[in-house]
Scaffold this motif. Sequence first.
Motif, PDB file in Angstrom:
ATOM      1  N   GLY A  28       0.807  -1.216   0.000  1.00  0.00           N
ATOM      2  CA  GLY A  28       0.000   0.000   0.000  1.00  0.00           C
ATOM      3  C   GLY A  28       0.841   1.267   0.000  1.00  0.00           C
ATOM      4  O   GLY A  28       2.016   1.263  -0.378  1.00  0.00           O
ATOM      5  N   LEU A  29       0.217   2.349   0.456  1.00  0.00           N
ATOM      6  CA  LEU A  29       0.887   3.649   0.450  1.00  0.00           C
ATOM      7  C   LEU A  29       2.179   3.610   1.269  1.00  0.00           C
ATOM      8  O   LEU A  29       3.150   4.294   0.945  1.00  0.00           O
ATOM      9  CB  LEU A  29      -0.064   4.718   0.999  1.00  0.00           C
ATOM     10  CG  LEU A  29       0.363   6.167   0.788  1.00  0.00           C
ATOM     11  CD1 LEU A  29       0.416   6.510  -0.701  1.00  0.00           C
ATOM     12  CD2 LEU A  29      -0.578   7.114   1.514  1.00  0.00           C
ATOM     13  N   GLN A  30       2.193   2.799   2.325  1.00  0.00           N
ATOM     14  CA  GLN A  30       3.369   2.748   3.194  1.00  0.00           C
ATOM     15  C   GLN A  30       4.623   2.352   2.415  1.00  0.00           C
ATOM     16  O   GLN A  30       5.713   2.869   2.671  1.00  0.00           O
ATOM     17  CB  GLN A  30       3.115   1.767   4.355  1.00  0.00           C
ATOM     18  CG  GLN A  30       4.183   1.810   5.431  1.00  0.00           C
ATOM     19  CD  GLN A  30       4.278   3.185   6.099  1.00  0.00           C
ATOM     20  OE1 GLN A  30       3.273   3.765   6.486  1.00  0.00           O
ATOM     21  NE2 GLN A  30       5.500   3.722   6.215  1.00  0.00           N
ATOM     22  N   ASP A  31       4.488   1.466   1.448  1.00  0.00           N
ATOM     23  CA  ASP A  31       5.647   1.070   0.642  1.00  0.00           C
ATOM     24  C   ASP A  31       6.240   2.275  -0.082  1.00  0.00           C
ATOM     25  O   ASP A  31       7.459   2.411  -0.196  1.00  0.00           O
ATOM     26  CB  ASP A  31       5.246   0.016  -0.392  1.00  0.00           C
ATOM     27  CG  ASP A  31       5.309  -1.405   0.168  1.00  0.00           C
ATOM     28  OD1 ASP A  31       5.793  -1.574   1.305  1.00  0.00           O
ATOM     29  OD2 ASP A  31       4.868  -2.323  -0.538  1.00  0.00           O
ATOM     30  N   TYR A  32       5.353   3.144  -0.590  1.00  0.00           N
ATOM     31  CA  TYR A  32       5.844   4.328  -1.297  1.00  0.00           C
ATOM     32  C   TYR A  32       6.400   5.367  -0.331  1.00  0.00           C
ATOM     33  O   TYR A  32       7.356   6.066  -0.646  1.00  0.00           O
ATOM     34  CB  TYR A  32       4.740   4.921  -2.185  1.00  0.00           C
ATOM     35  CG  TYR A  32       4.541   4.087  -3.427  1.00  0.00           C
ATOM     36  CD1 TYR A  32       5.382   4.252  -4.522  1.00  0.00           C
ATOM     37  CD2 TYR A  32       3.567   3.107  -3.486  1.00  0.00           C
ATOM     38  CE1 TYR A  32       5.231   3.473  -5.665  1.00  0.00           C
ATOM     39  CE2 TYR A  32       3.409   2.315  -4.618  1.00  0.00           C
ATOM     40  CZ  TYR A  32       4.247   2.505  -5.700  1.00  0.00           C
ATOM     41  OH  TYR A  32       4.105   1.727  -6.817  1.00  0.00           O
ATOM     42  N   LEU A  33       5.804   5.461   0.867  1.00  0.00           N
ATOM     43  CA  LEU A  33       6.357   6.361   1.889  1.00  0.00           C
ATOM     44  C   LEU A  33       7.759   5.901   2.272  1.00  0.00           C
ATOM     45  O   LEU A  33       8.683   6.711   2.392  1.00  0.00           O
ATOM     46  CB  LEU A  33       5.444   6.387   3.124  1.00  0.00           C
ATOM     47  CG  LEU A  33       4.129   7.132   2.918  1.00  0.00           C
ATOM     48  CD1 LEU A  33       3.184   6.870   4.095  1.00  0.00           C
ATOM     49  CD2 LEU A  33       4.358   8.633   2.778  1.00  0.00           C
ATOM     50  N   ASN A  34       7.935   4.595   2.430  1.00  0.00           N
ATOM     51  CA  ASN A  34       9.255   4.070   2.771  1.00  0.00           C
ATOM     52  C   ASN A  34      10.263   4.375   1.669  1.00  0.00           C
ATOM     53  O   ASN A  34      11.434   4.661   1.927  1.00  0.00           O
ATOM     54  CB  ASN A  34       9.199   2.552   2.991  1.00  0.00           C
ATOM     55  CG  ASN A  34       8.360   2.176   4.188  1.00  0.00           C
ATOM     56  OD1 ASN A  34       8.052   3.019   5.041  1.00  0.00           O
ATOM     57  ND2 ASN A  34       7.974   0.915   4.267  1.00  0.00           N
ATOM     58  N   LYS A  35       9.797   4.323   0.428  1.00  0.00           N
ATOM     59  CA  LYS A  35      10.696   4.522  -0.700  1.00  0.00           C
ATOM     60  C   LYS A  35      11.089   5.996  -0.862  1.00  0.00           C
ATOM     61  O   LYS A  35      12.230   6.306  -1.182  1.00  0.00           O
ATOM     62  CB  LYS A  35       9.964   4.027  -1.955  1.00  0.00           C
ATOM     63  CG  LYS A  35      10.760   4.076  -3.233  1.00  0.00           C
ATOM     64  CD  LYS A  35       9.916   3.463  -4.375  1.00  0.00           C
ATOM     65  CE  LYS A  35      10.641   3.599  -5.711  1.00  0.00           C
ATOM     66  NZ  LYS A  35       9.780   3.153  -6.825  1.00  0.00           N
ATOM     67  N   TYR A  36      10.131   6.887  -0.635  1.00  0.00           N
ATOM     68  CA  TYR A  36      10.357   8.284  -1.018  1.00  0.00           C
ATOM     69  C   TYR A  36      10.580   9.233   0.160  1.00  0.00           C
ATOM     70  O   TYR A  36      10.916  10.390  -0.059  1.00  0.00           O
ATOM     71  CB  TYR A  36       9.170   8.792  -1.846  1.00  0.00           C
ATOM     72  CG  TYR A  36       9.038   8.133  -3.203  1.00  0.00           C
ATOM     73  CD1 TYR A  36      10.157   7.937  -4.004  1.00  0.00           C
ATOM     74  CD2 TYR A  36       7.795   7.736  -3.683  1.00  0.00           C
ATOM     75  CE1 TYR A  36      10.036   7.335  -5.250  1.00  0.00           C
ATOM     76  CE2 TYR A  36       7.663   7.151  -4.939  1.00  0.00           C
ATOM     77  CZ  TYR A  36       8.788   6.955  -5.714  1.00  0.00           C
ATOM     78  OH  TYR A  36       8.664   6.381  -6.945  1.00  0.00           O
ATOM     79  N   GLN A  37      10.360   8.797   1.396  1.00  0.00           N
ATOM     80  CA  GLN A  37      10.472   9.737   2.507  1.00  0.00           C
ATOM     81  C   GLN A  37      11.918   9.880   2.979  1.00  0.00           C
ATOM     82  O   GLN A  37      12.688   8.947   2.866  1.00  0.00           O
ATOM     83  CB  GLN A  37       9.576   9.294   3.666  1.00  0.00           C
ATOM     84  CG  GLN A  37       8.898  10.458   4.330  1.00  0.00           C
ATOM     85  CD  GLN A  37       7.689  10.030   5.146  1.00  0.00           C
ATOM     86  OE1 GLN A  37       7.615   8.892   5.587  1.00  0.00           O
ATOM     87  NE2 GLN A  37       6.758  10.941   5.339  1.00  0.00           N
TER      88      GLN A  37
END
Length: 184
Positions: free
Chosen positions: A175-184
Amino acid sequence: MAINLQKGQRENINAPKFSIGLGWDTNSSSTGTAFDLDASIFILDDQKKLVSDQHLVFYNNLKSPDGAVEHSGDNLTGDGDGDDEQIKIDLTNVDSKVAEICIVVTIHDAEARRQNFGQVRNSFIRIFDASTNEVILKYELEEDFSIETAVEFGRIYKREDKWKFEAVGMGMKGGLQDYLNKYQ
Ligand SMILES: [Ca+2]
Ligand SMILES: [Ca+2]
């Protein structure tokens, strides 16, 4: 004439002001609960990291600090043809630190509702001129997803001072968390 893109294809964006339309259809009978898909826009620097927390534009943060990216608001059902959520982009206003704008669509509460992109149909991303409604680029995602709960539909990125669009069509399971982990 609109250019229809295939997955991975890249095209120049010639107009600095445009709108992005995102569409999808779901069949709630396949899981018994309603689907709510959400567009999130990650505005990244040249290290592929969010410029700041406010550079994640989504239903709870509808506008980027520079005003260059504006989300039209949350669509709760995805019912009907045409765009389900829209984003306005003005590249003439974009912060000079910005190198990339990623458009990610996630399924709200996917885990609890046991939903994934294998149950989503007719997904597309299109870039159009909001003043004339003329479609410039369109990418219809192939239905090759199964357990993904977040999909990057496309990205807009700068190369040698020119902005381009890539039809991405890649998903993640977390979910969104995967993208937060990638881009934050
Ligand atoms: Ca939504
Ligand atoms: Ca729809």
